[in-house]
Design a protein around this motif. Structure first.
Motif, PDB file in Angstrom:
ATOM      1  N   GLY A 169       0.807  -1.214   0.000  1.00  0.00           N
ATOM      2  CA  GLY A 169       0.000   0.000   0.000  1.00  0.00           C
ATOM      3  C   GLY A 169       0.838   1.260   0.000  1.00  0.00           C
ATOM      4  N   TRP A 170       2.058   1.188   0.546  1.00  0.00           N
ATOM      5  CA  TRP A 170       2.942   2.349   0.513  1.00  0.00           C
ATOM      6  C   TRP A 170       3.351   2.655  -0.926  1.00  0.00           C
ATOM      7  CZ3 TRP A 170       8.025   3.838  -0.648  1.00  0.00           C
ATOM      8  CH2 TRP A 170       8.442   5.049  -0.073  1.00  0.00           C
ATOM      9  N   TYR A 171       3.750   1.618  -1.660  1.00  0.00           N
ATOM     10  CA  TYR A 171       4.095   1.800  -3.068  1.00  0.00           C
ATOM     11  C   TYR A 171       2.892   2.375  -3.825  1.00  0.00           C
ATOM     12  CZ  TYR A 171       7.899  -1.685  -2.356  1.00  0.00           C
ATOM     13  OH  TYR A 171       9.000  -2.375  -1.941  1.00  0.00           O
ATOM     14  N   GLY A 172       1.712   1.788  -3.588  1.00  0.00           N
ATOM     15  CA  GLY A 172       0.501   2.206  -4.289  1.00  0.00           C
ATOM     16  C   GLY A 172       0.108   3.640  -3.985  1.00  0.00           C
ATOM     17  N   THR A 173       0.174   4.012  -2.711  1.00  0.00           N
ATOM     18  CA  THR A 173      -0.190   5.379  -2.318  1.00  0.00           C
ATOM     19  C   THR A 173       0.768   6.387  -2.936  1.00  0.00           C
ATOM     20  OG1 THR A 173      -1.148   4.604  -0.251  1.00  0.00           O
ATOM     21  CG2 THR A 173      -0.536   6.932  -0.352  1.00  0.00           C
ATOM     22  N   LEU A 174       2.042   6.084  -2.901  1.00  0.00           N
ATOM     23  CA  LEU A 174       3.041   6.990  -3.456  1.00  0.00           C
ATOM     24  C   LEU A 174       2.872   7.140  -4.965  1.00  0.00           C
ATOM     25  CD1 LEU A 174       5.409   8.749  -2.646  1.00  0.00           C
ATOM     26  CD2 LEU A 174       6.882   6.760  -2.826  1.00  0.00           C
ATOM     27  N   LEU A 175       2.706   6.016  -5.669  1.00  0.00           N
ATOM     28  CA  LEU A 175       2.517   6.094  -7.121  1.00  0.00           C
ATOM     29  C   LEU A 175       1.208   6.785  -7.476  1.00  0.00           C
ATOM     30  CD1 LEU A 175       4.000   2.650  -8.085  1.00  0.00           C
ATOM     31  CD2 LEU A 175       4.661   4.831  -9.130  1.00  0.00           C
ATOM     32  N   ASP A 176       0.127   6.501  -6.752  1.00  0.00           N
ATOM     33  CA  ASP A 176      -1.148   7.170  -7.012  1.00  0.00           C
ATOM     34  C   ASP A 176      -0.983   8.674  -6.831  1.00  0.00           C
ATOM     35  OD1 ASP A 176      -3.973   7.506  -7.484  1.00  0.00           O
ATOM     36  OD2 ASP A 176      -4.274   7.568  -5.318  1.00  0.00           O
ATOM     37  N   SER A 177      -0.287   9.088  -5.788  1.00  0.00           N
ATOM     38  CA  SER A 177      -0.077  10.512  -5.538  1.00  0.00           C
ATOM     39  C   SER A 177       0.690  11.163  -6.682  1.00  0.00           C
ATOM     40  CB  SER A 177       0.689  10.716  -4.226  1.00  0.00           C
ATOM     41  OG  SER A 177      -0.072  10.274  -3.133  1.00  0.00           O
ATOM     42  N   ALA A 178       1.805  10.588  -7.076  1.00  0.00           N
ATOM     43  CA  ALA A 178       2.642  11.196  -8.113  1.00  0.00           C
ATOM     44  C   ALA A 178       1.944  11.212  -9.473  1.00  0.00           C
ATOM     45  CB  ALA A 178       3.976  10.463  -8.212  1.00  0.00           C
ATOM     46  N   MET A 179       1.332  10.102  -9.847  1.00  0.00           N
ATOM     47  CA  MET A 179       0.686  10.042 -11.162  1.00  0.00           C
ATOM     48  C   MET A 179      -0.519  10.979 -11.234  1.00  0.00           C
ATOM     49  SD  MET A 179       1.013   5.936 -12.050  1.00  0.00           S
ATOM     50  CE  MET A 179      -0.007   5.420 -10.670  1.00  0.00           C
ATOM     51  N   ALA A 180      -1.352  10.962 -10.196  1.00  0.00           N
ATOM     52  CA  ALA A 180      -2.550  11.808 -10.200  1.00  0.00           C
ATOM     53  C   ALA A 180      -2.173  13.288 -10.106  1.00  0.00           C
ATOM     54  CB  ALA A 180      -3.483  11.408  -9.065  1.00  0.00           C
ATOM     55  N   CYS A 181      -1.153  13.615  -9.329  1.00  0.00           N
ATOM     56  CA  CYS A 181      -0.735  15.017  -9.242  1.00  0.00           C
ATOM     57  C   CYS A 181      -0.112  15.486 -10.555  1.00  0.00           C
ATOM     58  CB  CYS A 181       0.206  15.232  -8.063  1.00  0.00           C
ATOM     59  SG  CYS A 181      -0.654  15.198  -6.469  1.00  0.00           S
ATOM     60  N   ALA A 182       0.526  14.583 -11.298  1.00  0.00           N
ATOM     61  CA  ALA A 182       1.008  14.945 -12.636  1.00  0.00           C
ATOM     62  C   ALA A 182      -0.176  15.322 -13.516  1.00  0.00           C
ATOM     63  CB  ALA A 182       1.807  13.794 -13.248  1.00  0.00           C
TER      64      ALA A 182
END
Length: 161
Positions: free
Chosen positions: A75-88
């Motif tokens: 979930g840490w990997y997922g949360t971090l990737l979701d944050s970066a991709m969605a903020c892009a």
């Protein structure tokens, strides 16, 4: 001592928020004029860079984000990737619109050692009137190794004033 705002809602009205482009909103977080999301503090990462169509978060997993086996929880990997991709994707959202994640997928390629500093970069692959698509990577800052990849689709919604 003045109180520091802890949410965007404390600083901006809905109309003020909608008067900003997504890029300006993300720059405000990076520059400290707008507060970052509380999840970033919980998960141990910060906004590191913002460009048009590209966002980088930097952080290091702590023991508080481990699973019962003592390794970094997926979930840490997922949360971090979701944050970066969605903020892009957010950097492409025009004034008067908002976005949210419709779906995302991650692939973990290797375990991140606890405390190791990583960069998570999200890059927009497509940004249209109603959807945005982005991809992301987590890489070690010092070793450059790939630790995870991801992809997302976000919905972009124009709101009426």
């Amino acid at each position: 001592m003045p109180r520091i705002a802890t949410s965007v809602a404390e600083l901006l009205s809905r109309d003020e928020l909608l008067s900003m482009s997504g890029y300006d909103f993300m720059r405000g977080i990076l520059e400290g004029t707008l507060p970052g999301p509380p999840i970033a503090q919980t998960m141990g990462y910060t906004l590191h860079a913002v460009e048009d169509g590209r966002v980088t978060f930097r952080g290091a997993p702590a023991f508080t984000v481990t699973n019962p086996m003592g390794t970094v929880h997926g979930g840490w990997y997922g949360t971090l990737l979701d944050s970066a991709m969605a903020c892009a994707v957010m950097t492409k959202v025009p004034r008067g619109a908002v976005y949210t994640t419709l779906e995302y997928k991650i692939n973990i390629t290797r375990a991140i050692p606890l405390g190791m500093e990583i960069d998570c970069v999200g890059v927009v692959d497509h940004s249209g009137r109603s959807t945005g698509v982005a991809s992301g990577e987590i890489r070690g800052v010092e070793d450059g190794k790939l630790y995870a990849t991801g992809s997302t689709t976000c919905i972009i919604m124009t709101l009426k004033p």
